[in-house]
Design a protein around this motif. Structure first.
Motif, PDB file in Angstrom:
ATOM      1  N   LEU A 142      46.731  29.351 108.274  1.00  0.00           N
ATOM      2  CA  LEU A 142      47.399  30.656 108.253  1.00  0.00           C
ATOM      3  C   LEU A 142      47.550  31.160 109.669  1.00  0.00           C
ATOM      4  O   LEU A 142      46.585  31.159 110.439  1.00  0.00           O
ATOM      5  CB  LEU A 142      46.594  31.674 107.434  1.00  0.00           C
ATOM      6  CG  LEU A 142      47.137  33.111 107.469  1.00  0.00           C
ATOM      7  CD1 LEU A 142      48.411  33.225 106.634  1.00  0.00           C
ATOM      8  CD2 LEU A 142      46.108  34.131 107.004  1.00  0.00           C
TER       9      LEU A 142
ATOM     10  N   VAL B 224      45.295  31.876 100.871  1.00  0.00           N
ATOM     11  CA  VAL B 224      45.929  30.627 101.270  1.00  0.00           C
ATOM     12  C   VAL B 224      45.332  29.531 100.398  1.00  0.00           C
ATOM     13  O   VAL B 224      44.109  29.436 100.264  1.00  0.00           O
ATOM     14  CB  VAL B 224      45.678  30.300 102.758  1.00  0.00           C
ATOM     15  CG1 VAL B 224      46.419  29.017 103.137  1.00  0.00           C
ATOM     16  CG2 VAL B 224      46.093  31.435 103.650  1.00  0.00           C
TER      17      VAL B 224
ATOM     18  N   GLN C 266      50.964  30.473  99.704  1.00  0.00           N
ATOM     19  CA  GLN C 266      50.282  31.656 100.222  1.00  0.00           C
ATOM     20  C   GLN C 266      50.860  32.906  99.576  1.00  0.00           C
ATOM     21  O   GLN C 266      52.004  32.919  99.121  1.00  0.00           O
ATOM     22  CB  GLN C 266      50.453  31.778 101.740  1.00  0.00           C
ATOM     23  CG  GLN C 266      50.026  30.575 102.538  1.00  0.00           C
ATOM     24  CD  GLN C 266      50.242  30.754 104.030  1.00  0.00           C
ATOM     25  OE1 GLN C 266      50.575  31.848 104.510  1.00  0.00           O
ATOM     26  NE2 GLN C 266      50.055  29.679 104.788  1.00  0.00           N
TER      27      GLN C 266
END
Length: 336
Positions: free
Chosen positions: A28, A56, A64
Motif C-alpha cells: 500500500l 489491503v 484494496q
C-alpha cells in the motif's frame, strides 16, 4: 584451542541470527500515517490520519478498499476487533469510538469522551465481550474505557498516575492480555506496568527500569507470550539513536523487569511483537529508523533492515510480518 574458540563463537552467532529476508514488498502506498493495524480474513486492516480506514488483501494486494469514517480530518492511532466489527477511537477531544461492520463498512459512533484531556493511546479486545481503551487523563487518575457484554463505560478504579506519567499512541500496543491478565504500560516522567487480574478485578502497579524521567521517554510497546514472559520496549523519540535502558523483559508476569541489550540495540522502538509459538524466544521490533530481531528472549538484537518510517508491525504467520507507518504498508518474508 585459541583458534577453535573464535570459530565456535562465530558459528553460534550465525546460528543465533540465522534468519534472512527472503522478500520485502510494499502493498500500500498512500498519503497517510498508520499506527494501528489488525489482521482478519487474509487482509491487513488499518486506521490512520485524515479519518482513513481500510484494508489491503494479503493474497491479492491489488484488492484494496478505503473509506473515511468522518468528514472531519480525524487522526486514528487505535484499532481493535471482535468477531464481526472493527473499533477505532480518534485521538484528541472530543474522542469518538467508531464501530465498523466487517462485511459492508457501515459504521456508527458507540461511545463519546468529551473531556479536554481525551487522547486514546490504545484499544484492545481481550475476547469478543471484553475490551479496553486507554486514554490520557486530566486528573492523574488511570482512565480506561471498558466494553463488557455489550455495554460501554469508564472502568472504575483508584489508581493514581505519577506526575508526568502518561502514555504513547505510537503503535496501539501499550496494552496486552492473556486469559488471566491485562497489562498496560505507561511512559514519560514515570514508566510503569499496570496489571489487571481479571478474576480478582484488581490492578497492581509495578515499577520498571526502562529509561524515564522526561516526557519523551519510557515504554512505547509491550507484548506477552503467556502469563509470565513479557517484553517492553521504547526509549526517547527525541533521541532515536539512543539505546541505553530501552529494552526490558519480565519472567514473572510484570512484577519485576530486567534491562536487556543496553547500548547494544538499534535505538528507539515503537512496536514489539513475539513470534507465534516461540514462547517469547523470537521477537521482532520496529522503530522509525530500523527493524530488529531477537532469537534469545530479547537478550541480544540484530538490525535486519534500515528501512525507515515504520511504526507498527504484526506477525502474519511464523515466517511473515506486516509493517505499517508513514505512507505505506509492507510485508516481509523471513527465511530461517
Amino acid at each position: 584451542m585459541k583458534k577453535i574458540l573464535p570459530l565456535l563463537l562465530l558459528f553460534l552467532g550465525i546460528f543465533t541470527f540465522s534468519q534472512q529476508i527472503e522478500s520485502f514488498k510494499t502493498i500500500l502506498n498512500d498519503k497517510i500515517s498508520i499506527r494501528a493495524i489488525e489482521l482478519d480474513d487474509d487482509k491487513v486492516w488499518y486506521s490512520g490520519t485524515d479519518s482513513k480506514f481500510g484494508f489491503v488483501d494479503l493474497i491479492d494486494p491489488e484488492h484494496q478498499k478505503q473509506i473515511k469514517l468522518s468528514d472531519e480530518k480525524l487522526q486514528f492511532r487505535t484499532l481493535a476487533q471482535d468477531e464481526d466489527y472493527f473499533y477505532a477511537a480518534n485521538i484528541e477531544s472530543p474522542a469518538r469510538f467508531f464501530k465498523i461492520d466487517k462485511k459492508n463498512f457501515t459504521h456508527q459512533i458507540v461511545f463519546n469522551d468529551i473531556s479536554k484531556a481525551a487522547f486514546y493511546d490504545a484499544f484492545h479486545f481481550v475476547h469478543n465481550q471484553l475490551a479496553f481503551a486507554f486514554s490520557d487523563t486530566d486528573d492523574n487518575r488511570l482512565k480506561l474505557v471498558v466494553y463488557k457484554n455489550g455495554e460501554w463505560s469508564f472502568f472504575k478504579n483508584d489508581i493514581r498516575l505519577n506526575t508526568g506519567e502518561a502514555a504513547f499512541a505510537a503503535s496501539n500496543t501499550n496494552i496486552a492480555s492473556t486469559k488471566k491478565y491485562l497489562w498496560i504500560a505507561t511512559g514519560g516522567k514515570s514508566s510503569r506496568i499496570l496489571r489487571l487480574n481479571f478474576k480478582e478485578n484488581k490492578i497492581d502497579v509495578f515499577n520498571t527500569p526502562i529509561i524515564q524521567g522526561e516526557s519523551s521517554q519510557g515504554i512505547y510497546s509491550i507484548d506477552f507470550s503467556d502469563d509470565k514472559f513479557g517484553i517492553a520496549v521504547g526509549g526517547d523519540y527525541t533521541k532515536q539513536e539512543a539505546n541505553i535502558d530501552n529494552i526490558t523483559t519480565t519472567n514473572d508476569g510484570g512484577e519485576t523487569w530486567q534491562i536487556q541489550a543496553s547500548g547494544k540495540n538499534a535505538g528507539y522502538t515503537t512496536c514489539v511483537k513475539i513470534k507465534p509459538n516461540s514462547k517469547g524466544k523470537e521477537i521482532i521490533a520496529v522503530g522509525d529508523q530500523h527493524i530488529s530481531y531477537s532469537s534469545d528472549y530479547g537478550k541480544t538484537w540484530k538490525k535486519i533492515s534500515d528501512e525507515k518510517g515504520f511504526f507498527v508491525c504484526q506477525w502474519i504467520d511464523t515466517n511473515t510480518v506486516v509493517f505499517a507507518g508513514k505512507d505505506k504498508i509492507s510485508v516481509m518474508k523471513l527465511k530461517f
